[in-house]
Design a protein around this motif. Structure first.
Motif, PDB file in Angstrom:
ATOM      1  N   GLN A  89       0.174  -0.837   0.112  1.00 45.53           N
ATOM      2  CA  GLN A  89      -0.299  -0.170  -0.267  1.00 45.53           C
ATOM      3  C   GLN A  89       0.678   0.805   0.116  1.00 45.53           C
ATOM      4  O   GLN A  89      -0.219   2.416   0.070  1.00 45.53           O
TER       5      GLN A  89
ATOM      6  N   ILE B   8      -4.864  -4.074  10.839  1.00 47.40           N
ATOM      7  CA  ILE B   8      -5.413  -5.633  10.193  1.00 47.40           C
ATOM      8  C   ILE B   8      -4.839  -5.526   9.280  1.00 47.40           C
ATOM      9  O   ILE B   8      -5.025  -5.094   7.696  1.00 47.40           O
ATOM     10  N   ALA B   9      -3.961  -6.471   9.171  1.00 46.40           N
ATOM     11  CA  ALA B   9      -3.282  -6.787   7.380  1.00 46.40           C
ATOM     12  C   ALA B   9      -2.707  -8.730   7.613  1.00 46.40           C
ATOM     13  O   ALA B   9      -2.450  -9.198   8.608  1.00 46.40           O
ATOM     14  N   VAL B  10      -3.471  -9.285   6.460  1.00 45.92           N
ATOM     15  CA  VAL B  10      -3.323 -10.417   5.796  1.00 45.92           C
ATOM     16  C   VAL B  10      -2.247 -10.668   4.411  1.00 45.92           C
ATOM     17  O   VAL B  10      -2.944 -10.230   3.709  1.00 45.92           O
TER      18      VAL B  10
ATOM     19  N   ARG C 174      -5.106 -14.659   1.984  1.00 49.65           N
ATOM     20  CA  ARG C 174      -6.588 -13.889   1.896  1.00 49.65           C
ATOM     21  C   ARG C 174      -7.499 -14.116   1.650  1.00 49.65           C
ATOM     22  O   ARG C 174      -7.337 -15.845   0.808  1.00 49.65           O
ATOM     23  N   ARG C 175      -8.766 -13.561   1.836  1.00 50.09           N
ATOM     24  CA  ARG C 175     -10.503 -14.824   1.612  1.00 50.09           C
ATOM     25  C   ARG C 175     -10.565 -16.014   1.932  1.00 50.09           C
ATOM     26  O   ARG C 175     -11.070 -17.052   1.554  1.00 50.09           O
ATOM     27  N   SER C 176      -9.916 -16.429   3.349  1.00 55.13           N
ATOM     28  CA  SER C 176     -10.160 -17.788   3.578  1.00 55.13           C
ATOM     29  C   SER C 176     -10.254 -18.083   5.325  1.00 55.13           C
ATOM     30  O   SER C 176      -9.474 -18.858   6.513  1.00 55.13           O
ATOM     31  N   GLY C 177     -10.722 -16.214   5.700  1.00 58.05           N
ATOM     32  CA  GLY C 177     -11.464 -16.471   7.201  1.00 58.05           C
ATOM     33  C   GLY C 177     -10.092 -15.996   8.504  1.00 58.05           C
ATOM     34  O   GLY C 177      -9.661 -15.902   9.379  1.00 58.05           O
TER      35      GLY C 177
ATOM     36  N   SER D 273      -8.431 -13.368   9.163  1.00 60.37           N
ATOM     37  CA  SER D 273      -8.654 -12.006   9.686  1.00 60.37           C
ATOM     38  C   SER D 273     -10.422 -11.885  10.689  1.00 60.37           C
ATOM     39  O   SER D 273      -9.977 -11.512  11.838  1.00 60.37           O
ATOM     40  N   LYS D 274     -10.384 -12.603  10.288  1.00 55.73           N
ATOM     41  CA  LYS D 274     -11.697 -13.127  10.845  1.00 55.73           C
ATOM     42  C   LYS D 274     -11.662 -13.498  12.093  1.00 55.73           C
ATOM     43  O   LYS D 274     -11.892 -13.504  13.299  1.00 55.73           O
TER      44      LYS D 274
ATOM     45  N   GLN E  29     -10.463   1.648   6.203  1.00 54.57           N
ATOM     46  CA  GLN E  29     -10.164   1.916   5.048  1.00 54.57           C
ATOM     47  C   GLN E  29     -12.050   2.386   4.561  1.00 54.57           C
ATOM     48  O   GLN E  29     -12.383   0.983   4.700  1.00 54.57           O
TER      49      GLN E  29
ATOM     50  N   GLN F 137     -11.711   0.631   2.003  1.00 55.38           N
ATOM     51  CA  GLN F 137     -12.470   0.231   0.441  1.00 55.38           C
ATOM     52  C   GLN F 137     -12.331  -1.398   1.492  1.00 55.38           C
ATOM     53  O   GLN F 137     -13.077  -2.836   0.896  1.00 55.38           O
TER      54      GLN F 137
ATOM     55  N   VAL G  44     -16.150  -4.883   5.134  1.00 56.15           N
ATOM     56  CA  VAL G  44     -15.645  -5.613   6.119  1.00 56.15           C
ATOM     57  C   VAL G  44     -16.115  -5.863   7.151  1.00 56.15           C
ATOM     58  O   VAL G  44     -16.297  -6.615   8.567  1.00 56.15           O
TER      59      VAL G  44
ATOM     60  N   LYS H 268     -19.116  -6.978   8.435  1.00 53.29           N
ATOM     61  CA  LYS H 268     -19.431  -8.252   8.939  1.00 53.29           C
ATOM     62  C   LYS H 268     -19.223  -8.167   9.891  1.00 53.29           C
ATOM     63  O   LYS H 268     -19.481  -9.241  11.171  1.00 53.29           O
TER      64      LYS H 268
HETATM   65  C1  LIG Z   1      -8.843  -6.414   5.014  1.00 52.78           C
HETATM   66  C2  LIG Z   1      -8.573  -7.573   4.639  1.00 52.78           C
HETATM   67  C3  LIG Z   1      -7.868  -7.813   6.245  1.00 52.78           C
HETATM   68  C4  LIG Z   1      -9.023  -8.967   5.048  1.00 52.78           C
HETATM   69  O1  LIG Z   1      -8.710 -10.542   5.038  1.00 52.78           O
HETATM   70  P1  LIG Z   1      -8.579 -11.459   4.782  1.00 52.78           P
HETATM   71  O2  LIG Z   1      -8.345 -12.571   5.850  1.00 52.78           O
HETATM   72  O3  LIG Z   1      -9.213 -11.867   3.542  1.00 52.78           O
HETATM   73  O4  LIG Z   1     -10.418 -11.629   5.833  1.00 52.78           O
HETATM   74  P2  LIG Z   1     -11.404 -12.687   5.819  1.00 52.78           P
HETATM   75  O5  LIG Z   1     -11.354 -13.906   4.559  1.00 52.78           O
HETATM   76  O6  LIG Z   1     -11.367 -13.436   7.283  1.00 52.78           O
HETATM   77  O7  LIG Z   1     -12.739 -11.985   5.382  1.00 52.78           O
HETATM   78  C5  LIG Z   1     -13.478 -11.878   5.865  1.00 52.78           C
HETATM   79  C6  LIG Z   1     -14.947 -11.790   5.083  1.00 52.78           C
HETATM   80  O8  LIG Z   1     -14.711 -10.379   4.687  1.00 52.78           O
HETATM   81  C7  LIG Z   1     -14.988 -11.091   3.524  1.00 52.78           C
HETATM   82  N1  LIG Z   1     -14.118  -9.936   2.886  1.00 52.78           N
HETATM   83  C8  LIG Z   1     -12.676 -10.251   3.030  1.00 52.78           C
HETATM   84  N2  LIG Z   1     -12.090  -8.956   2.223  1.00 52.78           N
HETATM   85  C9  LIG Z   1     -13.033  -8.510   1.137  1.00 52.78           C
HETATM   86  C10 LIG Z   1     -13.135  -7.608   0.603  1.00 52.78           C
HETATM   87  N3  LIG Z   1     -12.018  -7.201  -0.112  1.00 52.78           N
HETATM   88  N4  LIG Z   1     -14.687  -7.348  -0.207  1.00 52.78           N
HETATM   89  C11 LIG Z   1     -15.013  -7.387   0.700  1.00 52.78           C
HETATM   90  N5  LIG Z   1     -15.356  -8.965   1.363  1.00 52.78           N
HETATM   91  C12 LIG Z   1     -14.262  -9.176   2.057  1.00 52.78           C
HETATM   92  C13 LIG Z   1     -14.578 -11.841   3.440  1.00 52.78           C
HETATM   93  O9  LIG Z   1     -15.354 -12.937   2.741  1.00 52.78           O
HETATM   94  C14 LIG Z   1     -15.882 -12.966   4.396  1.00 52.78           C
HETATM   95  O10 LIG Z   1     -16.524 -12.750   4.644  1.00 52.78           O
HETATM   96  P3  LIG Z   1     -17.510 -14.030   5.362  1.00 52.78           P
HETATM   97  O11 LIG Z   1     -17.505 -14.064   6.248  1.00 52.78           O
HETATM   98  O12 LIG Z   1     -19.184 -13.231   4.962  1.00 52.78           O
HETATM   99  O13 LIG Z   1     -16.969 -14.827   4.574  1.00 52.78           O
HETATM  100  C15 LIG Z   1      -7.198  -8.114   4.134  1.00 52.78           C
HETATM  101  O14 LIG Z   1      -7.867  -8.478   2.810  1.00 52.78           O
HETATM  102  C16 LIG Z   1      -6.081  -6.745   3.322  1.00 52.78           C
HETATM  103  O15 LIG Z   1      -4.571  -7.313   4.700  1.00 52.78           O
HETATM  104  N6  LIG Z   1      -5.850  -5.781   3.506  1.00 52.78           N
HETATM  105  C17 LIG Z   1      -5.053  -4.878   2.682  1.00 52.78           C
HETATM  106  C18 LIG Z   1      -4.492  -4.354   4.877  1.00 52.78           C
HETATM  107  C19 LIG Z   1      -6.206  -3.639   4.664  1.00 52.78           C
HETATM  108  O16 LIG Z   1      -6.558  -3.005   3.839  1.00 52.78           O
HETATM  109  N7  LIG Z   1      -6.161  -3.270   6.220  1.00 52.78           N
HETATM  110  C20 LIG Z   1      -7.180  -2.814   6.863  1.00 52.78           C
HETATM  111  C21 LIG Z   1      -6.964  -1.794   7.347  1.00 52.78           C
HETATM  112  S1  LIG Z   1      -8.736  -0.542   7.929  1.00 52.78           S
END
Ligand SMILES: CC(C)(COP(=O)(O)OP(=O)(O)OC[C@H]1O[C@@H](n2cnc3c(N)ncnc32)[C@H](O)[C@@H]1OP(=O)(O)O)[C@@H](O)C(=O)NCCC(=O)NCCS
Length: 266
Positions: A50, A161-163, A168-171, A173-174, A223, A225, A229, A232
């Motif tokens: 980023q 929070i960062a993954v 990503r998309r495998s739970g 961050s949850k 953020q 975007q 998330v 949820k």
């Molecule tokens: C945001 C972030 C932490 C999410 O991590 P992740 O491990 O992919 O998230 P999860 O897999 O736990 O998803 C949690 C839920 O959000 C949804 N989701 C995840 N990323 C999403 C996105 N970019 N847009 C919309 N929904 C999203 C998932 O489908 C999931 O929903 P569900 O429980 O109904 O299935 C990750 O995308 C990331 O590190 N992004 C870059 C850093 C960032 O932007 N941090 C946020 C700062 S505020």
């Protein structure tokens, strides 16, 4: 490659000597390993992906925050199994297991700097943005009221929070958010100040009924975007906070009130 995630927690720690101009891998030996692992993920996601300047990624909230890091144990094959013409095994497959930090989150205690002004733009998201603040002993601040915050109630802040992209998309961050919120629910008084060590003046309290106590309010600076998330996980957009830019990225405020009535010893 098989991955089995597990989590470590880093409670507030002495990060004196952390050099914000250097990478996590070049820090002094007194910095806790779990915190360095959190910074490894944050550098990959926020700094490289980023484009946040390395200097701004570490801030004065890091020492007083609680951090969680999630790891994957990754089993990688180094040598394939060898067999002769008849299928007899000459050498078994060889593999190594390594542990890799893949995600992180932090929980920052109150007090916080004032809510950002709508439309404002700033770099470091920490108390040091206030030139009068002493980061090691922050004052208690009366803030402007927003939709979910009356400007006075102490709140904790989830953030950073960062993954890693490939996980990503495998739970992941949850799991991190659940871990941080479960810990907060089980330790509701952890961040409450002690009158003995702080004194009433510093807490902005004139009587014991005004001592700041955490009652379950949690904030995130999200953020734009990832508003969905955080939604949820039960966070609601705080319209009154408006939008602002941190590190050039548009942010909003979101709040959630956790029910800590069964655990709080108030
Ligand atoms: C945001 C972030 C932490 C999410 O991590 P992740 O491990 O992919 O998230 P999860 O897999 O736990 O998803 C949690 C839920 O959000 C949804 N989701 C995840 N990323 C999403 C996105 N970019 N847009 C919309 N929904 C999203 C998932 O489908 C999931 O929903 P569900 O429980 O109904 O299935 C990750 O995308 C990331 O590190 N992004 C870059 C850093 C960032 O932007 N941090 C946020 C700062 S505020």
């Amino acid at each position: 490659m098989a991955a089995t995630p597990f989590i470590s927690i880093q409670r507030p720690s002495n990060l004196d000597g952390y050099n914000r101009n250097l990478s996590y891998a070049e820090q002094p030996t007194n910095i806790p390993k779990t915190f360095l692992d959190a910074m490894e993920v944050r550098e990959e996601v926020f700094v490289r992906e980023q484009s946040v300047p390395l200097h701004n990624e570490f801030d004065s909230d890091d020492a007083r925050a609680v951090h969680w890091v999630i790891y994957a144990s990754i089993n990688t094959m180094t040598e394939a199994q060898k067999t002769d013409d008849k299928g007899n095994i000459l050498q078994r497959q060889k593999s190594v297991t390594t542990t890799q930090p893949i995600g992180t989150i932090r929980l920052v205690p109150f007090p916080h700097p004032p809510h950002p002004e709508p439309g404002s733009s700033y770099a470091a998201d920490a108390l040091e943005t206030n030139p009068d603040a002493d980061p090691s002993d922050p004052p208690f601040i009366v803030d402007r009221a927003t939709t979910f915050h009356d400007g006075k109630e102490p709140y904790v802040k989830l953030g950073r929070i960062a993954v890693l992209k490939e996980f990503r998309r495998s739970g992941i961050s949850k799991i991190l958010v659940n871990a941080a919120m479960a810990w907060a629910r089980e330790n509701p008084a952890f961040f409450n100040p002690s009158i003995a060590t702080m004194g009433m003046d510093k807490m902005g309290a004139s009587g014991t009924d005004e001592i700041p106590i955490w009652k379950g309010l949690v904030c995130v600076h999200a953020q734009v975007q990832v508003i969905k998330v955080w939604g949820k996980w039960g966070f609601e957009l705080d319209e009154g906070m408006g939008t602002w830019f941190e590190e050039g990225i548009e942010h909003v405020g979101m709040f959630q009130r956790m029910d800590i009535s069964l655990t709080a010893k108030v």
